[in-house]
Design a protein around this motif. Structure first.
Motif, PDB file in Angstrom:
ATOM      1  N   LEU A  70       0.824  -1.203   0.000  1.00  0.00           N
ATOM      2  CA  LEU A  70       0.000   0.000   0.000  1.00  0.00           C
ATOM      3  C   LEU A  70       0.862   1.258   0.000  1.00  0.00           C
ATOM      4  N   ALA A  71       1.890   1.254   0.830  1.00  0.00           N
ATOM      5  CA  ALA A  71       2.805   2.397   0.859  1.00  0.00           C
ATOM      6  C   ALA A  71       3.582   2.489  -0.447  1.00  0.00           C
ATOM      7  N   ALA A  72       3.968   1.328  -0.986  1.00  0.00           N
ATOM      8  CA  ALA A  72       4.683   1.323  -2.269  1.00  0.00           C
ATOM      9  C   ALA A  72       3.801   1.886  -3.379  1.00  0.00           C
ATOM     10  N   ALA A  73       2.511   1.553  -3.346  1.00  0.00           N
ATOM     11  CA  ALA A  73       1.578   2.067  -4.357  1.00  0.00           C
ATOM     12  C   ALA A  73       1.514   3.586  -4.303  1.00  0.00           C
ATOM     13  N   GLU A  74       1.485   4.145  -3.086  1.00  0.00           N
ATOM     14  CA  GLU A  74       1.446   5.595  -2.933  1.00  0.00           C
ATOM     15  C   GLU A  74       2.694   6.241  -3.521  1.00  0.00           C
ATOM     16  N   GLN A  75       3.856   5.638  -3.249  1.00  0.00           N
ATOM     17  CA  GLN A  75       5.112   6.222  -3.731  1.00  0.00           C
ATOM     18  C   GLN A  75       5.252   6.086  -5.244  1.00  0.00           C
ATOM     19  N   ILE A  76       4.817   4.957  -5.785  1.00  0.00           N
ATOM     20  CA  ILE A  76       4.885   4.770  -7.238  1.00  0.00           C
ATOM     21  C   ILE A  76       3.952   5.757  -7.938  1.00  0.00           C
ATOM     22  N   ALA A  77       2.746   5.920  -7.387  1.00  0.00           N
ATOM     23  CA  ALA A  77       1.787   6.858  -7.984  1.00  0.00           C
ATOM     24  C   ALA A  77       2.346   8.272  -7.998  1.00  0.00           C
ATOM     25  N   ALA A  78       3.114   8.639  -6.956  1.00  0.00           N
ATOM     26  CA  ALA A  78       3.689   9.976  -6.879  1.00  0.00           C
ATOM     27  C   ALA A  78       4.905  10.125  -7.785  1.00  0.00           C
ATOM     28  N   ALA A  79       5.733   9.061  -7.843  1.00  0.00           N
ATOM     29  CA  ALA A  79       6.990   9.147  -8.598  1.00  0.00           C
ATOM     30  C   ALA A  79       6.817   8.844 -10.083  1.00  0.00           C
TER      31      ALA A  79
END
Length: 257
Positions: A70-79
Protein backbone atom coordinates in the motif's frame (compact mmCIF):
# COMPACT_ATOMS: atom_id res chain seq x y z
CA UNK A 1 -6.43 -10.85 -28.98
CA UNK A 2 -4.61 -7.47 -29.07
CA UNK A 3 -2.72 -6.61 -32.27
CA UNK A 4 0.73 -8.21 -32.28
CA UNK A 5 2.37 -5.04 -33.65
CA UNK A 6 1.33 -3.00 -30.58
CA UNK A 7 4.06 -2.24 -28.01
CA UNK A 8 4.18 -4.82 -25.24
CA UNK A 9 2.77 -3.87 -21.85
CA UNK A 10 5.76 -3.53 -19.54
CA UNK A 11 5.01 -5.10 -16.17
CA UNK A 12 6.65 -5.10 -12.75
CA UNK A 13 5.80 -7.95 -10.37
CA UNK A 14 6.42 -7.44 -6.64
CA UNK A 15 5.88 -10.19 -4.07
CA UNK A 16 8.09 -11.44 -1.27
CA UNK A 17 7.40 -15.08 -2.20
CA UNK A 18 9.47 -16.38 -5.10
CA UNK A 19 6.93 -19.06 -6.00
CA UNK A 20 4.16 -16.47 -6.29
CA UNK A 21 6.27 -14.34 -8.61
CA UNK A 22 7.09 -17.42 -10.67
CA UNK A 23 3.41 -18.31 -10.94
CA UNK A 24 2.47 -14.80 -12.09
CA UNK A 25 5.35 -14.84 -14.58
CA UNK A 26 4.11 -18.14 -15.98
CA UNK A 27 0.56 -16.84 -16.38
CA UNK A 28 1.53 -13.56 -18.02
CA UNK A 29 4.03 -15.24 -20.35
CA UNK A 30 1.03 -16.71 -22.18
CA UNK A 31 0.05 -13.21 -23.34
CA UNK A 32 2.09 -12.06 -26.34
CA UNK A 33 1.34 -8.41 -25.56
CA UNK A 34 2.67 -8.50 -21.96
CA UNK A 35 6.33 -8.44 -20.93
CA UNK A 36 7.62 -8.72 -17.36
CA UNK A 37 10.60 -6.38 -17.23
CA UNK A 38 11.31 -6.41 -13.48
CA UNK A 39 10.61 -8.37 -10.30
CA UNK A 40 10.86 -7.18 -6.70
CA UNK A 41 10.82 -9.02 -3.38
CA UNK A 42 9.83 -6.03 -1.22
CA UNK A 43 8.09 -2.67 -1.44
CA UNK A 44 11.19 -0.48 -1.53
CA UNK A 45 12.69 -2.48 -4.36
CA UNK A 46 9.37 -2.25 -6.21
CA UNK A 47 9.40 1.57 -6.01
CA UNK A 48 13.02 1.70 -7.18
CA UNK A 49 12.39 -0.63 -10.13
CA UNK A 50 9.21 1.20 -11.13
CA UNK A 51 11.19 4.42 -11.32
CA UNK A 52 14.06 2.80 -13.20
CA UNK A 53 12.04 0.89 -15.80
CA UNK A 54 9.02 3.21 -16.15
CA UNK A 55 6.70 0.21 -16.32
CA UNK A 56 3.15 0.41 -17.61
CA UNK A 57 1.69 -1.79 -14.87
CA UNK A 58 2.98 -2.67 -11.40
CA UNK A 59 1.52 -5.79 -9.76
CA UNK A 60 2.06 -5.38 -6.02
CA UNK A 61 1.41 -7.74 -3.13
CA UNK A 62 -0.05 -5.94 -0.11
CA UNK A 63 2.08 -7.59 2.55
CA UNK A 64 5.78 -7.24 1.81
CA UNK A 65 8.85 -6.55 3.98
CA UNK A 66 10.63 -3.19 4.30
CA UNK A 67 7.69 -1.35 2.70
CA UNK A 68 4.20 -2.79 2.32
CA UNK A 69 2.39 -2.78 -1.00
CA UNK A 70 0.00 0.00 0.00
CA UNK A 71 2.80 2.40 0.86
CA UNK A 72 4.68 1.32 -2.27
CA UNK A 73 1.58 2.07 -4.36
CA UNK A 74 1.45 5.60 -2.93
CA UNK A 75 5.11 6.22 -3.73
CA UNK A 76 4.89 4.77 -7.24
CA UNK A 77 1.79 6.86 -7.98
CA UNK A 78 3.69 9.98 -6.88
CA UNK A 79 6.99 9.15 -8.60
CA UNK A 80 5.73 7.50 -11.81
CA UNK A 81 2.15 8.70 -12.44
CA UNK A 82 1.99 6.90 -15.78
CA UNK A 83 2.36 3.52 -14.05
CA UNK A 84 -0.92 1.78 -13.27
CA UNK A 85 -0.81 -0.13 -9.98
CA UNK A 86 -2.71 -3.38 -9.48
CA UNK A 87 -2.81 -4.78 -5.96
CA UNK A 88 -2.60 -8.56 -5.57
CA UNK A 89 -3.52 -10.17 -2.27
CA UNK A 90 -5.16 -13.08 -0.52
CA UNK A 91 -7.09 -10.60 1.63
CA UNK A 92 -10.22 -8.72 0.63
CA UNK A 93 -10.89 -6.50 3.64
CA UNK A 94 -12.49 -3.19 2.85
CA UNK A 95 -9.91 -1.08 4.69
CA UNK A 96 -7.02 -2.25 2.51
CA UNK A 97 -9.09 -1.94 -0.66
CA UNK A 98 -10.12 1.62 0.21
CA UNK A 99 -6.58 2.65 1.10
CA UNK A 100 -5.19 1.12 -2.10
CA UNK A 101 -7.71 2.91 -4.27
CA UNK A 102 -7.10 6.22 -2.45
CA UNK A 103 -3.37 5.72 -3.03
CA UNK A 104 -4.04 5.73 -6.75
CA UNK A 105 -4.18 2.00 -7.46
CA UNK A 106 -5.98 1.13 -10.69
CA UNK A 107 -7.43 -2.03 -9.25
CA UNK A 108 -7.44 -4.83 -6.74
CA UNK A 109 -7.26 -8.54 -7.55
CA UNK A 110 -7.13 -11.64 -5.38
CA UNK A 111 -4.20 -13.99 -5.86
CA UNK A 112 -6.56 -16.82 -6.75
CA UNK A 113 -7.91 -14.81 -9.68
CA UNK A 114 -8.17 -17.09 -12.77
CA UNK A 115 -5.24 -16.64 -15.21
CA UNK A 116 -7.42 -15.17 -17.95
CA UNK A 117 -8.81 -12.55 -15.56
CA UNK A 118 -5.30 -11.63 -14.40
CA UNK A 119 -4.23 -11.06 -18.00
CA UNK A 120 -7.37 -9.06 -18.71
CA UNK A 121 -6.79 -7.04 -15.56
CA UNK A 122 -3.25 -6.10 -16.64
CA UNK A 123 -4.53 -5.05 -20.07
CA UNK A 124 -7.38 -3.03 -18.56
CA UNK A 125 -5.03 -1.26 -16.14
CA UNK A 126 -2.60 -0.44 -18.96
CA UNK A 127 -5.48 1.16 -20.86
CA UNK A 128 -6.30 3.35 -17.89
CA UNK A 129 -9.34 1.41 -16.71
CA UNK A 130 -10.17 0.45 -13.13
CA UNK A 131 -10.41 -3.24 -12.29
CA UNK A 132 -11.69 -4.86 -9.09
CA UNK A 133 -12.32 -8.59 -8.83
CA UNK A 134 -15.98 -9.63 -8.39
CA UNK A 135 -15.21 -11.23 -5.01
CA UNK A 136 -13.83 -7.97 -3.66
CA UNK A 137 -16.73 -5.98 -5.10
CA UNK A 138 -19.20 -8.22 -3.27
CA UNK A 139 -17.20 -7.93 -0.06
CA UNK A 140 -17.16 -4.14 -0.31
CA UNK A 141 -20.90 -4.02 -0.90
CA UNK A 142 -21.52 -6.32 2.06
CA UNK A 143 -19.30 -4.21 4.31
CA UNK A 144 -20.97 -1.03 3.11
CA UNK A 145 -24.42 -2.39 3.88
CA UNK A 146 -23.27 -3.71 7.25
CA UNK A 147 -21.73 -0.32 8.01
CA UNK A 148 -24.90 1.52 7.07
CA UNK A 149 -26.97 -0.75 9.33
CA UNK A 150 -24.54 -0.33 12.22
CA UNK A 151 -24.48 3.45 11.70
CA UNK A 152 -28.26 3.71 11.69
CA UNK A 153 -28.61 1.62 14.83
CA UNK A 154 -25.84 3.53 16.61
CA UNK A 155 -27.42 6.88 15.75
CA UNK A 156 -30.76 5.69 17.11
CA UNK A 157 -29.20 4.47 20.36
CA UNK A 158 -27.26 7.70 20.95
CA UNK A 159 -30.07 10.07 19.95
CA UNK A 160 -31.29 10.42 23.57
CA UNK A 161 -27.92 11.67 24.84
CA UNK A 162 -27.58 15.30 25.90
CA UNK A 163 -24.94 17.55 24.33
CA UNK A 164 -22.68 17.12 27.35
CA UNK A 165 -23.08 13.34 27.32
CA UNK A 166 -22.19 13.29 23.63
CA UNK A 167 -19.10 15.37 24.35
CA UNK A 168 -18.00 12.88 26.99
CA UNK A 169 -18.83 9.87 24.78
CA UNK A 170 -16.84 11.39 21.92
CA UNK A 171 -13.75 11.41 24.11
CA UNK A 172 -14.41 7.95 25.47
CA UNK A 173 -14.40 6.90 21.82
CA UNK A 174 -10.87 8.24 21.37
CA UNK A 175 -9.59 6.20 24.32
CA UNK A 176 -9.13 9.06 26.80
CA UNK A 177 -9.19 8.34 30.52
CA UNK A 178 -11.61 10.04 32.90
CA UNK A 179 -8.83 12.36 34.02
CA UNK A 180 -7.96 13.37 30.46
CA UNK A 181 -11.61 13.97 29.61
CA UNK A 182 -11.96 16.10 32.74
CA UNK A 183 -9.03 18.26 31.64
CA UNK A 184 -10.46 18.77 28.16
CA UNK A 185 -13.97 19.64 29.32
CA UNK A 186 -12.75 21.58 32.37
CA UNK A 187 -14.72 19.58 34.93
CA UNK A 188 -13.80 17.32 37.81
CA UNK A 189 -12.87 13.70 37.29
CA UNK A 190 -15.79 12.71 39.52
CA UNK A 191 -18.16 14.49 37.17
CA UNK A 192 -16.77 12.59 34.18
CA UNK A 193 -17.09 9.30 36.04
CA UNK A 194 -20.73 10.07 36.79
CA UNK A 195 -21.37 10.96 33.17
CA UNK A 196 -19.73 7.77 31.92
CA UNK A 197 -21.89 5.67 34.23
CA UNK A 198 -24.97 7.51 33.03
CA UNK A 199 -23.98 7.09 29.37
CA UNK A 200 -23.38 3.36 29.77
CA UNK A 201 -26.80 2.96 31.37
CA UNK A 202 -28.55 4.96 28.66
CA UNK A 203 -26.84 3.09 25.83
CA UNK A 204 -27.11 -0.34 27.42
CA UNK A 205 -23.34 -0.83 27.21
CA UNK A 206 -21.48 -2.99 29.69
CA UNK A 207 -18.16 -1.17 29.48
CA UNK A 208 -16.23 1.71 27.90
CA UNK A 209 -15.05 -0.40 24.97
CA UNK A 210 -18.61 -1.05 23.85
CA UNK A 211 -19.43 2.64 24.27
CA UNK A 212 -16.35 3.60 22.24
CA UNK A 213 -17.36 1.29 19.39
CA UNK A 214 -20.86 2.73 19.45
CA UNK A 215 -19.44 6.26 19.29
CA UNK A 216 -17.38 5.29 16.25
CA UNK A 217 -20.36 3.73 14.48
CA UNK A 218 -22.50 6.80 15.21
CA UNK A 219 -19.80 9.15 14.00
CA UNK A 220 -19.53 10.86 17.37
CA UNK A 221 -16.07 12.34 17.78
CA UNK A 222 -14.58 15.47 19.33
CA UNK A 223 -14.07 18.41 17.00
CA UNK A 224 -10.63 19.00 18.45
CA UNK A 225 -8.50 18.65 21.52
CA UNK A 226 -9.26 22.22 22.58
CA UNK A 227 -13.03 21.92 22.29
CA UNK A 228 -14.92 23.75 25.03
CA UNK A 229 -18.10 22.33 26.60
CA UNK A 230 -21.24 22.97 24.51
CA UNK A 231 -22.69 26.46 24.65
CA UNK A 232 -25.25 26.95 27.38
CA UNK A 233 -23.54 24.40 29.61
CA UNK A 234 -23.56 25.42 33.24
CA UNK A 235 -20.10 24.10 34.12
CA UNK A 236 -18.00 27.25 34.67
CA UNK A 237 -14.40 27.60 33.54
CA UNK A 238 -11.58 28.52 35.91
CA UNK A 239 -11.50 31.99 34.37
CA UNK A 240 -14.99 32.81 35.64
CA UNK A 241 -15.44 30.76 38.79
CA UNK A 242 -13.10 29.63 41.51
CA UNK A 243 -12.30 25.95 41.84
CA UNK A 244 -14.42 25.39 44.96
CA UNK A 245 -17.57 26.72 43.33
CA UNK A 246 -16.93 24.70 40.19
CA UNK A 247 -16.34 21.47 42.06
CA UNK A 248 -19.59 21.96 43.99
CA UNK A 249 -21.49 22.48 40.76
CA UNK A 250 -19.82 19.49 39.08
CA UNK A 251 -20.83 17.09 41.82
CA UNK A 252 -24.51 17.86 41.58
CA UNK A 253 -24.70 18.30 37.82
CA UNK A 254 -25.22 14.79 36.40
CA UNK A 255 -28.19 13.88 38.59
CA UNK A 256 -29.65 10.39 38.90
CA UNK A 257 -29.34 8.17 35.78
Amino acid sequence: MPPTDAPAIRVLVADDEHLVRAGIRLVLSNAVDIEIVAEAADGREAVELARRHHVDVALLDIRMPRLDGLAAAEQIAAAVPRTAVLMLTTFSDGENVSRALRAGAAGFLLKDTPPTELIQGVRAAAEGNAIVSPQITRRLLDQYLEGETARTQACERTSALTDRERAVLARVGTGLSNGEIAQELVVSEGTVKAYVSRILAKLGCENRVQAALLARDAGIRPEGRDVRPPEGDDVPTPRRQDVREREHQDVREPGPP
